[in-house]
Design an enzyme around this catalytic site. Structure first.
Site, PDB file in Angstrom:
ATOM      1  N   HIS A 131       0.840  -1.277   0.056  1.00 55.92           N
ATOM      2  CA  HIS A 131       0.069  -0.086  -0.165  1.00 55.92           C
ATOM      3  C   HIS A 131       0.707   1.350  -0.044  1.00 55.92           C
ATOM      4  CE1 HIS A 131      -3.653  -2.553   1.870  1.00 55.92           C
ATOM      5  NE2 HIS A 131      -3.376  -2.652   0.379  1.00 55.92           N
ATOM      6  N   CYS A 167       5.803  21.613 -10.810  1.00 49.82           N
ATOM      7  CA  CYS A 167       4.904  22.502 -11.565  1.00 49.82           C
ATOM      8  C   CYS A 167       3.837  23.354 -10.975  1.00 49.82           C
ATOM      9  CB  CYS A 167       4.153  21.335 -12.335  1.00 49.82           C
ATOM     10  SG  CYS A 167       3.010  20.305 -11.090  1.00 49.82           S
ATOM     11  N   SER A 205      -6.763  -6.989   9.534  1.00 49.16           N
ATOM     12  CA  SER A 205      -8.130  -7.599   9.763  1.00 49.16           C
ATOM     13  C   SER A 205      -8.753  -8.505   8.519  1.00 49.16           C
ATOM     14  CB  SER A 205      -9.151  -6.351   9.769  1.00 49.16           C
ATOM     15  OG  SER A 205      -8.626  -5.626   8.572  1.00 49.16           O
ATOM     16  N   ASN A 229      -3.477 -12.929  15.600  1.00 47.17           N
ATOM     17  CA  ASN A 229      -4.285 -11.750  15.712  1.00 47.17           C
ATOM     18  C   ASN A 229      -5.083 -11.560  16.947  1.00 47.17           C
ATOM     19  OD1 ASN A 229      -6.617  -9.569  15.255  1.00 47.17           O
ATOM     20  ND2 ASN A 229      -6.024  -9.940  13.144  1.00 47.17           N
TER      21      ASN A 229
HETATM   22  C1  BJW Z   1      -3.657  -6.949  16.606  1.00 49.84           C
HETATM   23  C2  BJW Z   1      -2.841  -6.236  17.525  1.00 49.84           C
HETATM   24  C3  BJW Z   1      -2.038  -6.750  18.086  1.00 49.84           C
HETATM   25  C4  BJW Z   1      -4.417  -5.003  16.945  1.00 49.84           C
HETATM   26  N1  BJW Z   1      -1.515  -7.786  17.611  1.00 49.84           N
HETATM   27  N2  BJW Z   1      -3.232  -7.978  16.251  1.00 49.84           N
HETATM   28  C5  BJW Z   1     -12.417  -7.917  -3.726  1.00 49.84           C
HETATM   29  C6  BJW Z   1     -13.620  -8.123  -3.040  1.00 49.84           C
HETATM   30  C7  BJW Z   1     -14.365  -7.108  -2.540  1.00 49.84           C
HETATM   31  C8  BJW Z   1     -13.696  -5.686  -2.630  1.00 49.84           C
HETATM   32  C9  BJW Z   1     -12.409  -5.695  -3.462  1.00 49.84           C
HETATM   33  C10 BJW Z   1     -12.108  -6.833  -3.983  1.00 49.84           C
HETATM   34  N3  BJW Z   1     -10.971  -6.564  -4.548  1.00 49.84           N
HETATM   35  C11 BJW Z   1     -10.646  -5.162  -4.560  1.00 49.84           C
HETATM   36  C12 BJW Z   1     -11.770  -4.536  -3.812  1.00 49.84           C
HETATM   37  C13 BJW Z   1     -11.909  -3.126  -3.466  1.00 49.84           C
HETATM   38  C14 BJW Z   1     -11.148  -2.709  -2.046  1.00 49.84           C
HETATM   39  C15 BJW Z   1     -11.332  -3.621  -0.832  1.00 49.84           C
HETATM   40  O1  BJW Z   1     -10.579  -4.330  -0.687  1.00 49.84           O
HETATM   41  N4  BJW Z   1     -12.346  -3.257  -0.287  1.00 49.84           N
HETATM   42  C16 BJW Z   1     -12.755  -4.056   0.990  1.00 49.84           C
HETATM   43  C17 BJW Z   1     -12.753  -3.006   2.054  1.00 49.84           C
HETATM   44  C18 BJW Z   1     -13.934  -4.653   0.690  1.00 49.84           C
HETATM   45  N5  BJW Z   1      -9.571  -2.726  -2.469  1.00 49.84           N
HETATM   46  C19 BJW Z   1      -9.034  -1.932  -3.265  1.00 49.84           C
HETATM   47  O2  BJW Z   1      -9.534  -0.994  -3.515  1.00 49.84           O
HETATM   48  C20 BJW Z   1      -7.429  -2.059  -3.599  1.00 49.84           C
HETATM   49  N6  BJW Z   1      -7.190  -1.748  -4.889  1.00 49.84           N
HETATM   50  C21 BJW Z   1      -7.454  -2.872  -6.005  1.00 49.84           C
HETATM   51  O3  BJW Z   1      -7.941  -3.923  -5.548  1.00 49.84           O
HETATM   52  O4  BJW Z   1      -7.342  -2.521  -7.253  1.00 49.84           O
HETATM   53  C22 BJW Z   1      -7.996  -3.263  -8.115  1.00 49.84           C
HETATM   54  C23 BJW Z   1      -9.427  -3.075  -8.104  1.00 49.84           C
HETATM   55  C24 BJW Z   1     -10.031  -1.911  -7.802  1.00 49.84           C
HETATM   56  C25 BJW Z   1     -11.409  -1.635  -7.469  1.00 49.84           C
HETATM   57  C26 BJW Z   1     -12.300  -2.648  -7.557  1.00 49.84           C
HETATM   58  C27 BJW Z   1     -11.605  -3.890  -7.720  1.00 49.84           C
HETATM   59  C28 BJW Z   1     -10.272  -4.051  -8.029  1.00 49.84           C
HETATM   60  C29 BJW Z   1      -6.680  -1.122  -2.714  1.00 49.84           C
HETATM   61  C30 BJW Z   1      -6.755  -1.123  -1.304  1.00 49.84           C
HETATM   62  C31 BJW Z   1      -6.073  -0.006  -0.739  1.00 49.84           C
HETATM   63  C32 BJW Z   1      -6.325   0.058   0.735  1.00 49.84           C
HETATM   64  N7  BJW Z   1      -5.635   1.228   1.264  1.00 49.84           N
HETATM   65  C33 BJW Z   1      -5.523   1.388   2.783  1.00 49.84           C
HETATM   66  C34 BJW Z   1      -5.119   2.821   2.997  1.00 49.84           C
HETATM   67  C35 BJW Z   1      -3.599   3.228   2.755  1.00 49.84           C
HETATM   68  C36 BJW Z   1      -2.960   4.314   2.730  1.00 49.84           C
HETATM   69  C37 BJW Z   1      -3.039   4.898   4.275  1.00 49.84           C
HETATM   70  O5  BJW Z   1      -2.493   4.242   5.243  1.00 49.84           O
HETATM   71  O6  BJW Z   1      -3.619   5.896   4.584  1.00 49.84           O
HETATM   72  O7  BJW Z   1      -4.826   0.511   3.421  1.00 49.84           O
HETATM   73  S1  BJW Z   1      -7.185   1.203   3.572  1.00 49.84           S
HETATM   74  C38 BJW Z   1      -6.601   0.403   5.022  1.00 49.84           C
HETATM   75  O8  BJW Z   1      -6.695  -0.917   5.131  1.00 49.84           O
HETATM   76  C39 BJW Z   1      -5.000   0.598   4.786  1.00 49.84           C
HETATM   77  C40 BJW Z   1      -4.506  -0.934   5.498  1.00 49.84           C
HETATM   78  O9  BJW Z   1      -3.340  -1.189   4.935  1.00 49.84           O
HETATM   79  C41 BJW Z   1      -5.803  -1.792   4.842  1.00 49.84           C
HETATM   80  C42 BJW Z   1      -5.795  -3.179   5.920  1.00 49.84           C
HETATM   81  O10 BJW Z   1      -5.951  -2.784   7.039  1.00 49.84           O
HETATM   82  P1  BJW Z   1      -5.157  -3.605   8.215  1.00 49.84           P
HETATM   83  O11 BJW Z   1      -3.880  -3.618   8.278  1.00 49.84           O
HETATM   84  O12 BJW Z   1      -5.893  -5.158   8.264  1.00 49.84           O
HETATM   85  O13 BJW Z   1      -5.685  -2.989   9.531  1.00 49.84           O
HETATM   86  P2  BJW Z   1      -6.806  -2.604  10.537  1.00 49.84           P
HETATM   87  O14 BJW Z   1      -7.047  -1.502  11.359  1.00 49.84           O
HETATM   88  O15 BJW Z   1      -8.303  -3.151   9.474  1.00 49.84           O
HETATM   89  O16 BJW Z   1      -6.883  -4.077  11.252  1.00 49.84           O
HETATM   90  C43 BJW Z   1      -5.813  -4.438  12.276  1.00 49.84           C
HETATM   91  C44 BJW Z   1      -6.064  -5.759  12.695  1.00 49.84           C
HETATM   92  O17 BJW Z   1      -4.953  -5.970  13.722  1.00 49.84           O
HETATM   93  C45 BJW Z   1      -7.435  -6.007  13.633  1.00 49.84           C
HETATM   94  O18 BJW Z   1      -7.692  -7.286  12.982  1.00 49.84           O
HETATM   95  C46 BJW Z   1      -6.817  -6.195  14.949  1.00 49.84           C
HETATM   96  O19 BJW Z   1      -7.632  -7.274  15.794  1.00 49.84           O
HETATM   97  C47 BJW Z   1      -5.447  -6.648  14.933  1.00 49.84           C
HETATM   98  N8  BJW Z   1      -4.553  -6.035  16.150  1.00 49.84           N
HETATM   99  N9  BJW Z   1      -3.679  -4.820  17.293  1.00 49.84           N
HETATM  100  C48 BJW Z   1      -2.224  -8.501  16.861  1.00 49.84           C
HETATM  101  N10 BJW Z   1      -1.160  -6.009  19.104  1.00 49.84           N
END
Ligand code: BJW
Length: 263
Positions: A131, A167, A205, A229
């Site tokens: 990302h 730019c 997540s 997790n």
């Molecule tokens: C602990 C802990 C401890 C806490 N020890 N554990 C297929 C199906 C459905 C939808 C889609 C699909 N393919 C694509 C999509 C669309 C979309 C998507 O996935 N949507 C879903 C929400 C349904 N995906 C995209 O758009 C992606 N692009 C793409 O696929 O392009 C092609 C395409 C486009 C359009 C349509 C179809 C295809 C891009 C995704 C980009 C995500 N960007 C972000 C922001 C990044 C920039 C920034 O930081 O500002 O990335 S969103 C945010 O979520 C960020 C993270 O990297 C990402 C994941 O989050 P993460 O890391 O899992 O964090 P949390 O907070 O959710 O979870 C933390 C976890 O830790 C929890 O479970 C806690 O329990 C645990 N935890 N403390 C162990 N101490």
């Protein structure tokens, strides 16, 4: 959560003869996929959950190109707040153990969704940034004068939203927003990591794609799969071992069982 499952999962972490310890001890190749939970103990806010970043801001307001086009100042203020917070954070035990493992296994890949740069600060080898990076920027207008992207660690910009020095248009954070594609080079690097003896996800997540699909893809290719997790996720039922607990506690515990084999 069923209590039988919980005690089995805790046993996995406590037991030096457990499947996961054996798998890590005998593996030649390891791939780790990390999410925001890995950096939580460093003080970096996660996205979802009680203290998550999305709690007060909806993702569609801040993490999409449409949101930036509509209100670049609001989106930049959010990123400026996050950059200022992350700048004070240091790698924790999870980053350190993953870094240690990255030097041990003959083939190691870290695929991270985190944009904070803490894995590099911990010295981890072969990091694939799915990302992007919060410390990179690029021209929003794709101007031909600027590099494709560059490092910019400014914490407080004198002008908001900040301007492209080449730019005069806008710059944007070098991260992947919803609806944006991940580059084919990055996806290829991540795909290479699917061929491994052990694939471990930590602190994610598992709801954001394509990252969420990687562990099952690795399992289909023959990897032993495990998850760490605080709580069950959508992939918990599909992986070989799901360990409930804080990454910064579970990883050192696992590492303590590997000491002889990692020497
Ligand atoms: C602990 C802990 C401890 C806490 N020890 N554990 C297929 C199906 C459905 C939808 C889609 C699909 N393919 C694509 C999509 C669309 C979309 C998507 O996935 N949507 C879903 C929400 C349904 N995906 C995209 O758009 C992606 N692009 C793409 O696929 O392009 C092609 C395409 C486009 C359009 C349509 C179809 C295809 C891009 C995704 C980009 C995500 N960007 C972000 C922001 C990044 C920039 C920034 O930081 O500002 O990335 S969103 C945010 O979520 C960020 C993270 O990297 C990402 C994941 O989050 P993460 O890391 O899992 O964090 P949390 O907070 O959710 O979870 C933390 C976890 O830790 C929890 O479970 C806690 O329990 C645990 N935890 N403390 C162990 N101490």
């Amino acid at each position: 959560m069923r209590s039988g499952t919980l005690s089995l999962q805790l046993l996995q972490v406590q037991d030096p003869n457990s499947q996961i310890v054996h798998a890590l001890q005998t593996a030649q190749s390891l791939t780790v996929l990390t999410g925001a939970g890995v950096s939580a103990a460093s003080g970096v806010p996660t996205f979802r959950g009680q203290e998550g970043l999305w709690k007060s801001y909806r993702p569609e307001i801040l993490a999409t190109p449409q949101a930036f086009a509509k209100n670049p100042k609001l989106v930049w203020e959010w990123y400026q707040w996050r950059r200022t917070k992350i700048a004070t954070c240091k790698p924790n035990r999870s980053h350190e153990i993953i870094s240690k493992w990255s030097h041990h296994y003959s083939k190691f890949t870290l695929i991270t969704q985190n944009v904070d740069g803490l894995h590099e600060q911990a010295g981890t080898e072969n990091v694939v940034h799915l990302h992007g990076s919060i410390w990179e920027v690029f021209c929003w207008n794709d101007c031909q004068l600027s590099p494709p992207r560059w490092i910019d660690k400014t914490l407080i910009y004198s002008k908001m939203p900040p301007a492209c020095p080449y730019c005069g248009g806008l710059i944007r954070p070098g991260v992947i927003w919803f609806g944006e594609s991940i580059s084919s080079e990055i996806l290829e690097s991540a795909t290479r990591g699917l061929i491994c003896d052990v694939f471990l996800t930590v602190g994610t997540s598992s709801i954001v794609y394509p990252a969420a699909s990687l562990i099952c893809a690795a399992k289909a290719k023959g990897a032993f799969t495990a998850e760490i997790n605080l709580e069950p996720t959508p992939v918990s039922e599909q992986v070989d071992v799901s360990m409930l607990g804080a990454a910064e506690e579970v990883l050192p515990k696992l590492d303590s069982f590997l000491v002889d084999s990692l020497l």
